[in-house]
Design an enzyme around this catalytic site. Structure first.
Site, PDB file in Angstrom:
ATOM      1  N   GLY A 186       0.780  -1.225   0.000  1.00  0.00           N
ATOM      2  CA  GLY A 186       0.000   0.000   0.000  1.00  0.00           C
ATOM      3  C   GLY A 186       0.812   1.273   0.000  1.00  0.00           C
ATOM      4  O   GLY A 186       0.251   2.366   0.050  1.00  0.00           O
ATOM      5  N   GLY A 198       2.116   2.516  -2.429  1.00  0.00           N
ATOM      6  CA  GLY A 198       1.728   3.224  -3.650  1.00  0.00           C
ATOM      7  C   GLY A 198       0.268   3.622  -3.698  1.00  0.00           C
ATOM      8  O   GLY A 198      -0.227   4.062  -4.743  1.00  0.00           O
ATOM      9  N   GLU A 236      -5.168  -3.763  -5.421  1.00  0.00           N
ATOM     10  CA  GLU A 236      -4.171  -4.828  -5.400  1.00  0.00           C
ATOM     11  C   GLU A 236      -4.711  -6.077  -4.710  1.00  0.00           C
ATOM     12  O   GLU A 236      -4.492  -7.200  -5.158  1.00  0.00           O
ATOM     13  CB  GLU A 236      -2.906  -4.342  -4.706  1.00  0.00           C
ATOM     14  CG  GLU A 236      -2.122  -3.315  -5.517  1.00  0.00           C
ATOM     15  CD  GLU A 236      -0.988  -2.675  -4.747  1.00  0.00           C
ATOM     16  OE1 GLU A 236      -0.072  -2.135  -5.394  1.00  0.00           O
ATOM     17  OE2 GLU A 236      -1.011  -2.696  -3.498  1.00  0.00           O
TER      18      GLU A 236
END
Length: 231
Positions: free
Chosen positions: A97, A99, A105
């Site tokens: 996380g 990003g 994801e």
């Protein structure tokens, strides 16, 4: 250590698992970007591959390389998902996380028949938690969600842990879905599965960055080669 060399080596090892005709979950971040490059290379060589991206940045990257991007329906089978991680412990529990794409994801990793994590060797840790745990929350009355998170974290043994709304240039960071990220500085997470479950039960929490029991393989790279961890 040359971290980027490690990322590239890990991505190259993961690319060995690609087969013609696959639908691939494409992760987000600098390490996953190396894997997307390799998918694009195979497409340029005539391989029939499709991608499901976990972020708009990954979508744009893949499309520039000529990778066919699909919107999944209920019949879609994702054969392989490959993504990076911010930390991975010996049981292959992850923190992801960094990003700000953790919800997407996790959706793709959960749907995939096989989930491979790629990382440079600095991401290999004895216990999760040195990297702040990202939690994606709804922007609606978000402060109430944070208050509930503080109560749950106290119950889980993290009384007084600093929680920060992720911001950039003085404004809250928004995910591609328009959500907010709270970074939780927990220090050391002894029972990541229990914490993941407790956070998921809070109304307003969409997902935490704890990915427990999901990875089929973690590939760690450095300038000299790779090492592979499996459950």
């Amino acid at each position: 250590m040359d971290k980027d060399a490690g990322k590239k080596r890990a991505a190259e090892e993961a690319a060995k698992h690609i087969e013609r005709g696959m639908t691939l979950g494409l992760g987000t971040g600098s390490t996953a970007a190396h894997f997307v490059d390799l998918v694009g290379k195979r497409v340029s060589e005539g391989w029939d591959l499709r991608g499901v991206p976990t972020s708009e940045a990954t979508r744009a990257h893949a499309e520039r390389l000529g990778v066919e991007i699909i919107e999944p329906d209920e019949t879609t089978i994702i054969d392989l998902a490959v993504d990076g991680a911010d930390e991975a412990d010996p049981s292959l529990n992850l923190i992801k996380g960094g990003g700000a794409a953790l919800l997407r994801e996790k959706i793709i990793a959960h749907a995939a028949k096989k989930f491979i994590v790629i990382a440079d060797k600095s991401k290999r840790v004895a216990a999760l938690g040195a990297f702040p745990l990202p939690v994606e929350i709804s922007p609606f009355s978000w402060a109430l969600t944070v208050a509930a998170m503080r109560r749950v974290l106290t119950e889980q043994g993290f009384d007084g842990a600093p929680l920060e709304l992720r911001a950039r240039d003085g404004a809250p960071v928004k995910t591609d879905g328009g959500n907010l990220i709270i970074d939780c500085k927990l220090g050391r997470i002894e029972n990541p599965a229990a914490l993941e479950k407790a956070l998921a039960a809070i109304p307003g929490v969409l997902e935490s960055g704890l990915f427990c029991g999901m990875a089929d393989m973690v590939i760690y790279g450095d300038e000299d080669g790779v090492s592979i961890a499996t459950p």
